[in-house]
Design an enzyme around this catalytic site. Structure first.
Site, PDB file in Angstrom:
ATOM      1  CD  GLN A   1      -6.703   0.092   7.765  1.00 52.50           C
ATOM      2  OE1 GLN A   1      -7.369  -0.559   8.572  1.00 52.50           O
ATOM      3  NE2 GLN A   1      -5.354   0.177   8.262  1.00 52.50           N
TER       4      GLN A   1
ATOM      5  CB  SER B   1      -2.074  -3.295   1.550  1.00 54.46           C
ATOM      6  OG  SER B   1      -1.351  -3.834   1.674  1.00 54.46           O
TER       7      SER B   1
ATOM      8  N   GLY C   1       0.771  -0.749  -0.452  1.00 54.15           N
ATOM      9  CA  GLY C   1       0.345   0.153  -0.033  1.00 54.15           C
ATOM     10  C   GLY C   1       0.705   1.184  -0.150  1.00 54.15           C
TER      11      GLY C   1
ATOM     12  CB  THR D   1      10.101 -10.787 -11.950  1.00 52.57           C
ATOM     13  OG1 THR D   1      10.877 -10.397 -12.950  1.00 52.57           O
ATOM     14  CG2 THR D   1       9.772 -11.651 -12.473  1.00 52.57           C
TER      15      THR D   1
ATOM     16  CB  CYS E   1       2.289   2.500  10.881  1.00 51.99           C
ATOM     17  SG  CYS E   1       1.386   0.565   9.858  1.00 51.99           S
TER      18      CYS E   1
ATOM     19  CG  ASN F   1      -4.317   4.075   9.670  1.00 56.87           C
ATOM     20  OD1 ASN F   1      -4.741   5.371   9.121  1.00 56.87           O
ATOM     21  ND2 ASN F   1      -2.912   4.468  10.449  1.00 56.87           N
TER      22      ASN F   1
HETATM   23  N1  PLP Z   1      -2.496   3.522   3.970  1.00 52.58           N
HETATM   24  C1  PLP Z   1      -3.495   2.770   5.121  1.00 52.58           C
HETATM   25  C2  PLP Z   1      -4.125   3.878   5.549  1.00 52.58           C
HETATM   26  C3  PLP Z   1      -2.688   1.751   6.664  1.00 52.58           C
HETATM   27  O1  PLP Z   1      -3.394   1.689   7.171  1.00 52.58           O
HETATM   28  C4  PLP Z   1      -1.689   1.292   5.997  1.00 52.58           C
HETATM   29  C5  PLP Z   1      -0.970   0.719   6.520  1.00 52.58           C
HETATM   30  O2  PLP Z   1      -1.233   0.431   7.693  1.00 52.58           O
HETATM   31  C6  PLP Z   1      -0.576   1.371   4.507  1.00 52.58           C
HETATM   32  C7  PLP Z   1      -1.186   2.388   3.585  1.00 52.58           C
HETATM   33  C8  PLP Z   1       0.450   1.442   4.373  1.00 52.58           C
HETATM   34  O3  PLP Z   1       0.138  -0.118   3.201  1.00 52.58           O
HETATM   35  P1  PLP Z   1       2.096  -1.169   3.448  1.00 52.58           P
HETATM   36  O4  PLP Z   1       1.779  -2.212   4.560  1.00 52.58           O
HETATM   37  O5  PLP Z   1       0.977  -2.513   2.653  1.00 52.58           O
HETATM   38  O6  PLP Z   1       2.853  -0.450   2.950  1.00 52.58           O
END
Ligand code: PLP
Length: 392
Positions: free
Chosen positions: A180, A200, A72, A238, A328, A152
């Protein structure tokens, strides 16, 4: 272990066994490079074509509008940088919100360093953007508006249909970080004027390190990754065939089961919200009561905000996984959340939110057990302080 409870589905979701099964032959057996012309390549290529169709079908896109990525985060980077740099204009203005994921906010900071002007729209106490604020922020040089579909940390859903219409009336492009939201709420690029959409796989019971970017036909992007020209030249490398087969299967299951699953999760979610706010007198819901993700609960405990991590660890000892805000930001546990700050929370309240996020495999019995355990653990925390003595 069956007595463990996983309530952190916004951080990531367990693989659906049907996804694991679909991926199996591509981890062990089908090994070809999808760009090769022989039988081995063709097998892999066909698997990718099917996955692309399955992802496109989830929000009524065309398969050639789906670009596979590795996350994502990468999709978000590709959308923002790809559009702005692809336009090749001298003056560029981009609009986003103050509560986006770091995958958007840090990309905006990078673009600011490249001379792009960025406006960060405010949100109200529920985490909602006022469409009038977008109207007022649009300028002749606004090229792109990027607003997340669902937050999130607090679970609030943005009015992206209205925001994307306003953006289009102005002649700019609209991107949504739907990481999300995809598979949880209906999205449809035929009826919603969304030009770019990030997703994602690991948030919808698919594998980690697999993502996609929807790019509406006719929208030009400058690639971030240069090389052999895969993914219509937009994302060389790839492809991760097994992972993408998993994403495709996850998307197919989500499309078929989303509406039933959402009703199920809303029931469990509302029981959590209603029971916790009724039994813990200092508990308050964070985010919009109804305009929120089906399985998402975000709570504060007034006067005990500083104890959020302790509560998380005590629950963990009891085998229950929840989160304080975003996974995160696990490395910034004690810092106030910029999302809650943007929603108007003071420094104390912004430090102590709990996030309980449900998914496909959670059960009513797990919710019952959590509801039994939580009051005991909350009672062991530091007593509730009088907020009037707490500086903002
Ligand atoms: N955007 C949002 C709203 C998310 O909650 C997250 C992951 O928590 C991401 C982007 C990032 O996604 P990825 O973990 O696949 O890099």
């Amino acid at each position: 272990m069956s007595d463990r409870i996983y309530f952190d589905n916004s951080a990531t979701t367990p693989l659906d066994p049907r996804v694991t099964k679909a991926m199996g032959p591509y981890l062990d057996g089908v090994f070809g490079n999808p760009s090769s012309l022989h039988w081995a390549g063709r097998e892999a290529h066909e698997a990718l074509a099917q996955a692309r169709q399955q992802v496109a079908d989830l929000f009524s896109a065309q398969p050639n509008e789906i670009i596979f990525t590795a996350s994502g985060t990468e999709s978000d980077n590709m959308a923002l940088i790809g559009v702005i740099e692809g336009l090749g204009q001298r003056e560029n203005h981009l609009i986003t919100s103050a509560i986006e994921h770091p995958a958007i906010l840090e990309t905006c900071r990078y673009l600011e360093g490249q001379g792009v002007d960025v406006t960060y729209l405010p949100v109200d106490g529920d985490g909602l953007i006022d469409p009038n604020d977008l109207r007022q922020a649009l300028r002749p040089t606004t090229r792109l508006v990027s607003i997340m579909a669902a937050n999130n940390v607090v679970g609030t859903l943005q009015p992206i249909t209205e925001l994307s219409r306003i953006t289009h009336e102005h002649g700019a492009l609209f991107h949504t970080d739907a990481v999300q939201a995809v598979g949880k709420i209906p999205l449809n690029v035929q009826t919603q004027p969304i030009d770019l959409l990030s997703l994602s796989a690991h948030k919808l019971h698919g594998p980690k390190g697999v993502g996609a970017l929807y790019v509406r036909s006719g929208v030009t992007l400058k690639p971030l990754v240069h090389g052999g020209g895969q993914e219509r030249g937009l994302r060389s490398a790839t492809e991760n065939v097994a992972g993408l087969v998993g994403l495709g299967k996850a998307a197919e299951i989500a499309r078929e089961e989303m509406s039933e699953e959402a009703s199920y999760l809303v029931q469990l979610r509302d029981r959590l919200i209603d029971t916790i706010t009724a039994t813990l007198p200092n508990a308050y819901l964070i985010g919009h009561r109804y305009r929120r993700l089906p399985g998402h609960v975000s709570l504060g405990l007034a006067g005990q905000e500083g104890e959020a991590i302790k509560l998380l660890l005590s629950l963990d000892e009891a085998g229950i996984a929840i989160s304080t805000g975003s996974a995160c930001s696990a490395n910034h546990g004690s810092e106030p959340s910029y999302i809650l700050r943007a929603m108007g929370f003071d420094l104390i309240r912004a430090r102590g939110s709990l996030r309980i996020t449900l998914g496909r495999f959670n059960t009513a019995a797990e919710v019952d057990r959590f509801l039994n355990v939580l009051p005991h653990i909350a009672a062991e925390l530091r007593p509730i302080t009088s907020r009037q003595f707490v500086a903002a």
